[in-house]
Design a protein around this motif. Structure first.
Motif, short mmCIF file in Angstrom:
data_model
loop_
_atom_site.label_atom_id
_atom_site.label_comp_id
_atom_site.label_asym_id
_atom_site.label_seq_id
_atom_site.Cartn_x
_atom_site.Cartn_y
_atom_site.Cartn_z
N LEU A 1 1.24 6.51 -6.83
CA LEU A 1 0.06 7.34 -7.11
C LEU A 1 0.40 8.83 -6.97
O LEU A 1 -0.06 9.65 -7.76
CB LEU A 1 -1.09 6.96 -6.19
N SER A 2 1.23 9.17 -5.99
CA SER A 2 1.66 10.56 -5.81
C SER A 2 2.43 11.04 -7.03
O SER A 2 2.22 12.16 -7.50
CB SER A 2 2.54 10.70 -4.56
N LEU B 1 -1.65 14.88 -3.77
CA LEU B 1 -2.75 14.09 -3.21
C LEU B 1 -3.25 14.75 -1.93
O LEU B 1 -2.47 15.30 -1.16
CB LEU B 1 -2.28 12.67 -2.87
N ILE C 1 0.86 4.11 -2.84
CA ILE C 1 0.58 5.52 -2.57
C ILE C 1 1.70 6.41 -3.13
O ILE C 1 1.46 7.46 -3.69
CB ILE C 1 0.37 5.77 -1.06
N SER D 1 -3.11 12.94 4.60
CA SER D 1 -2.68 12.60 3.24
C SER D 1 -2.06 13.80 2.55
O SER D 1 -1.04 13.67 1.86
CB SER D 1 -3.83 12.03 2.42
N CYS E 1 -7.13 14.70 0.75
CA CYS E 1 -8.52 14.25 0.90
C CYS E 1 -9.44 15.25 1.58
O CYS E 1 -10.63 15.26 1.34
CB CYS E 1 -8.56 12.95 1.69
N ILE F 1 1.68 12.80 3.11
CA ILE F 1 2.17 12.15 1.89
C ILE F 1 2.73 13.20 0.94
O ILE F 1 3.92 13.22 0.64
CB ILE F 1 1.05 11.34 1.20
N SER F 2 1.87 14.09 0.49
CA SER F 2 2.29 15.04 -0.55
C SER F 2 3.24 16.12 -0.02
O SER F 2 4.23 16.44 -0.67
CB SER F 2 1.06 15.70 -1.16
N ALA G 1 0.83 -1.21 0.00
CA ALA G 1 0.00 0.00 0.00
C ALA G 1 0.87 1.26 0.00
O ALA G 1 0.58 2.22 -0.72
CB ALA G 1 -0.93 0.00 1.20
N VAL H 1 -10.73 5.40 -2.10
CA VAL H 1 -10.17 4.90 -0.84
C VAL H 1 -11.17 4.00 -0.15
O VAL H 1 -10.84 2.89 0.30
CB VAL H 1 -9.73 6.07 0.08
#
Length: 166
Positions: free
Chosen positions: A15-16, A27, A12, A129, A29, A133-134, A8, A72
Motif C-alpha cells: 500500500l505504501s 501514508l 501495508i 503510521s 493518519c 511506515i512512511s 498485514a 482501517v
C-alpha cells in the motif's frame, strides 16, 4: 503461528508503494484527525474556522488520508468478524485485573491517552503510521528517532502502569 500480522505487514508495504506511485504522498493518519477536528469546529464556528492558519494548512476536508482511516476501521472490523475474533469489550482483562472493571475509569483513561497521543503526533509531525511506515521507508532520520521514542515510551509506560518492574 499466526500469519495474519505478516500478511498485514506485507499489505501495508505494498500500500505504501502504491500511495507513493499514485499520489506521491506517504501514508499517514494523524492529519485525518486534525481535519476531522476542523470539520467539527466548522459546525459550531462556521467560516471563522477557515480563517485559522492551522486549518489553512490542514484544510478540514475529507481527503484520501481521511478515507484511509475509515478503511482501517472498516478493515479491522471485517477481518475480526471473518476470523471470528470480534467482541465488544469495554474493559480489557489486563486493565480490569490491574485497575478494576469500572467502565467510566477505562473510558477516561482511553480518552486521556487518545488526547495525549494526538498532541504528541502533531508535535512530532506525524504518527506511528506516518513516521513508522512512511518515514522509515524513506530512511528519514527524524522518523527513525520518532519511532524509537514511540517504542521506548510505550514500553516504559506499560512497565509503570502494570507494575512489571516491581
Amino acid at each position: 503461528m499466526d500469519v495474519t500480522p505478516y500478511i498485514a505487514g506485507a499489505g501495508i508495504g505494498i500500500l505504501s508503494w502504491i500511495a507513493f506511485l499514485l499520489s506521491n504522498k506517504p501514508l499517514g493518519c494523524s492529519t485525518a484527525y486534525t481535519r476531522t477536528s476542523g470539520m467539527i469546529e466548522h459546525i459550531f464556528r462556521g467560516k471563522k474556522t477557515d480563517e485559522k492558519p492551522y486549518y489553512q494548512k490542514f484544510a478540514p476536508i475529507v481527503d484520501w488520508e481521511w478515507m484511509l482511516v475509515a478503511g482501517v476501521f472498516l478493515g479491522a472490523f471485517a477481518v475480526s468478524v471473518i476470523l471470528g475474533g470480534f467482541s465488544l469489550e469495554w474493559v480489557p482483562t489486563l486493565f480490569g485485573d490491574t485497575f478494576g472493571y469500572d467502565t467510566g475509569l477505562r473510558l477516561v483513561v482511553a480518552l486521556g491517552g487518545g488526547i495525549l497521543m494526538g498532541l504528541g503526533s502533531r508535535w512530532a509531525g506525524g504518527c506511528t503510521s506516518g513516521h513508522g511506515i512512511s518515514g522509515t521507508l524513506q530512511l528519514a532520520i527524524s522518523s527513525w528517532i520518532a519511532v524509537i521514542v514511540f517504542f521506548v515510551s510505550g514500553i516504559v509506560t506499560a512497565f509503570l502502569l502494570y507494575g512489571v518492574l516491581w
